[in-house]
Design a protein around this motif. Structure first.
Motif, short mmCIF file in Angstrom:
data_model
loop_
_atom_site.label_atom_id
_atom_site.label_comp_id
_atom_site.label_asym_id
_atom_site.label_seq_id
_atom_site.Cartn_x
_atom_site.Cartn_y
_atom_site.Cartn_z
N VAL A 1 0.89 -1.37 0.30
CA VAL A 1 0.39 -0.06 -0.16
C VAL A 1 0.76 1.30 0.00
CG1 VAL A 1 -1.22 1.38 1.37
CG2 VAL A 1 -1.55 -1.21 1.23
N ALA A 2 2.19 1.33 0.66
CA ALA A 2 2.56 2.35 0.62
C ALA A 2 3.53 2.43 -0.71
CB ALA A 2 4.02 2.08 1.71
N LEU A 3 4.10 1.81 -1.04
CA LEU A 3 4.68 1.84 -2.31
C LEU A 3 3.39 1.95 -3.21
CD1 LEU A 3 6.78 -1.24 -2.87
CD2 LEU A 3 7.43 1.17 -3.84
N LEU A 4 2.48 1.94 -2.74
CA LEU A 4 1.40 2.47 -4.44
C LEU A 4 0.45 4.12 -4.23
CD1 LEU A 4 -0.70 -0.70 -3.97
CD2 LEU A 4 0.25 -0.28 -6.55
N VAL A 5 0.92 4.05 -2.99
CA VAL A 5 0.74 5.85 -2.27
C VAL A 5 2.06 7.08 -2.98
CG1 VAL A 5 0.12 7.35 -0.66
CG2 VAL A 5 -1.14 4.75 -0.74
N LEU A 6 3.05 6.34 -2.34
CA LEU A 6 4.41 6.13 -2.70
C LEU A 6 4.46 7.05 -4.13
CD1 LEU A 6 6.30 8.64 -1.44
CD2 LEU A 6 7.86 6.07 -0.83
N ALA A 7 4.07 5.74 -5.12
CA ALA A 7 4.62 6.17 -6.10
C ALA A 7 4.05 7.86 -7.22
CB ALA A 7 4.63 5.17 -7.12
N PRO A 8 3.38 7.53 -6.80
CA PRO A 8 2.54 8.85 -8.04
C PRO A 8 2.87 9.94 -7.27
CG PRO A 8 0.33 7.68 -6.53
CD PRO A 8 1.84 6.67 -6.72
N LEU A 9 2.61 10.06 -5.70
CA LEU A 9 3.24 11.07 -4.65
C LEU A 9 4.32 11.60 -5.70
CD1 LEU A 9 2.60 12.99 -2.96
CD2 LEU A 9 3.68 11.69 -1.24
N ALA A 10 5.52 10.55 -5.90
CA ALA A 10 6.54 10.49 -5.99
C ALA A 10 7.35 11.46 -7.35
CB ALA A 10 7.51 9.53 -6.08
N TRP A 11 6.12 11.13 -8.24
CA TRP A 11 5.97 11.70 -9.63
C TRP A 11 5.36 13.43 -9.78
CZ3 TRP A 11 7.15 10.91 -14.90
CH2 TRP A 11 5.92 11.70 -15.92
N ARG A 12 4.62 12.80 -8.77
CA ARG A 12 3.97 14.90 -8.77
C ARG A 12 4.91 15.53 -8.49
NH1 ARG A 12 -1.46 16.31 -8.49
NH2 ARG A 12 -1.80 18.63 -8.53
N LEU A 13 6.01 15.16 -7.23
CA LEU A 13 6.81 15.89 -6.43
C LEU A 13 8.47 16.36 -7.76
CD1 LEU A 13 5.99 14.58 -2.95
CD2 LEU A 13 5.04 17.68 -4.38
N ARG A 14 8.64 15.49 -7.94
CA ARG A 14 9.74 15.19 -8.41
C ARG A 14 10.03 14.28 -10.02
NH1 ARG A 14 13.74 15.91 -4.80
NH2 ARG A 14 14.57 16.50 -6.83
N GLY A 15 8.43 14.66 -10.35
CA GLY A 15 8.98 13.86 -12.09
C GLY A 15 9.07 11.99 -12.02
N ARG B 1 12.44 10.63 -12.15
CA ARG B 1 13.25 10.53 -10.89
C ARG B 1 12.56 9.95 -10.05
NH1 ARG B 1 19.17 13.98 -12.20
NH2 ARG B 1 18.38 15.24 -14.54
N GLY B 2 11.65 10.33 -10.14
CA GLY B 2 11.30 10.57 -8.09
C GLY B 2 10.47 9.11 -8.31
N LEU B 3 10.08 8.77 -9.17
CA LEU B 3 9.29 7.62 -9.75
C LEU B 3 10.23 6.28 -10.10
CD1 LEU B 3 6.55 6.33 -10.49
CD2 LEU B 3 6.65 7.05 -12.76
N ALA B 4 11.35 7.28 -10.49
CA ALA B 4 12.22 5.52 -10.78
C ALA B 4 13.28 5.16 -9.96
CB ALA B 4 13.17 6.53 -11.57
N LEU B 5 13.14 6.55 -9.04
CA LEU B 5 13.87 6.01 -7.21
C LEU B 5 12.46 5.17 -6.61
CD1 LEU B 5 16.34 6.44 -5.18
CD2 LEU B 5 13.97 8.53 -4.12
N VAL B 6 11.39 5.13 -6.11
CA VAL B 6 10.57 4.61 -5.90
C VAL B 6 10.74 3.41 -5.64
CG1 VAL B 6 7.96 4.32 -4.94
CG2 VAL B 6 9.46 6.90 -4.58
N LEU B 7 9.92 3.16 -7.66
CA LEU B 7 10.07 2.11 -7.90
C LEU B 7 11.11 0.83 -8.15
CD1 LEU B 7 7.71 2.42 -11.38
CD2 LEU B 7 6.75 2.00 -8.58
#
Length: 246
Positions: free
Chosen positions: A84-98, A100-106
């Motif tokens: 659940v944390a990954l599913l929530v954090l991935a779009p948030l990372a994309w929204r905030l850091r584009g 690069r942020g999404l790649a970091l989380v995934l």
């Protein structure tokens, strides 16, 4: 996106600022070395070491509400909360850091979890209660997510530095609480949780640096020659190209 949201963070900016790369890389290396030393020290063991016994004595929570609290924190690192944390954090990372942020989380937390469960545990073969124990999988999951969140939060330069550091301290406190819960519930030894934190720091920070390096390389190589601008074409240089066709 409104102007205030746009200024919240630079979505195309680096995950790790250039002046901080050396310190981040050093932290990742030190964490990897600590984990390697612990893995060598406790390889094949089934008993607690001296440090394990001392720390465990401080976290004796076998009775009453304290045991329930310990079990509650320990459960945070389970598969469902982590998914659940990954599913929530991935779009948030994309929204905030584009990207690069999404790649970091995934890439970061999943790689740390796989490293713990499928690589280090079978190699080290330290057990507790008949189960592979080093490093702690639950602690790795929570710590790797916390490190990824920390990298994202520190990039929100619009927020006061004190507030960003407070958020990182809160994430660190959560990791410690989960590790303490696992120790008090007699699921892991303290050194199992310490090794897990080392894995999370080494892998996630390494992934952050790798994502920045790869993105910078793509950006630099993506600048190509667009060719001549037709708006500045001079027909005198190639007169036949402006003759009417029959």
């Amino acid at each position: 996106m409104s102007g205030s949201q746009t200024r919240l963070a630079d979505r195309s900016g680096r995950l790790v600022r250039v002046p901080d790369r050396g310190r981040v890389a050093l932290t990742a290396v030190v964490a990897a070395v600590v984990t390697a030393v612990l893995a060598w020290r406790y390889a094949g063991d089934t008993d607690a070491g001296r440090t394990d016994r001392r720390v465990t004595a401080l976290l004796d929570a076998q009775q009453g509400a304290a045991r329930g609290v310990a079990q509650g924190f320990a459960a945070i690192g389970g598969p469902l909360p982590v998914a659940v944390a990954l599913l929530v954090l991935a779009p948030l990372a994309w929204r905030l850091r584009g990207g690069r942020g999404l790649a970091l989380v995934l890439l970061g937390p999943p790689t740390a979890m796989v490293t713990t469960s499928l690589v280090l545990k079978p190699i080290v073969e330290r057990t507790r209660g008949g189960e592979l124990a080093f490093p702690s999988g639950h602690t790795t999951s929570v710590a790797s997510l916390a490190v990824a969140c920390g990298v994202l939060v520190l990039g929100l330069t619009v927020l006061p530095r004190a507030l960003r550091l407070l958020a990182v301290a809160g994430l660190a406190g959560l990791v410690v609480a989960v590790g303490a819960g696992l120790i008090a519930d007699e699921v892991h030894y303290p050194t199992d949780t310490l090794g897990a934190i080392g894995v999370a720091l080494a892998v996630v920070l390494g992934v952050a640096l790798a994502v920045d390096a790869f993105a910078d390389m793509i950006t630099d190589s993506g600048v190509t020659d667009p060719g001549p601008d037709p708006r500045v074409f001079d027909p005198r240089e190639h007169p036949t190209e402006v003759l009417p066709r029959s």
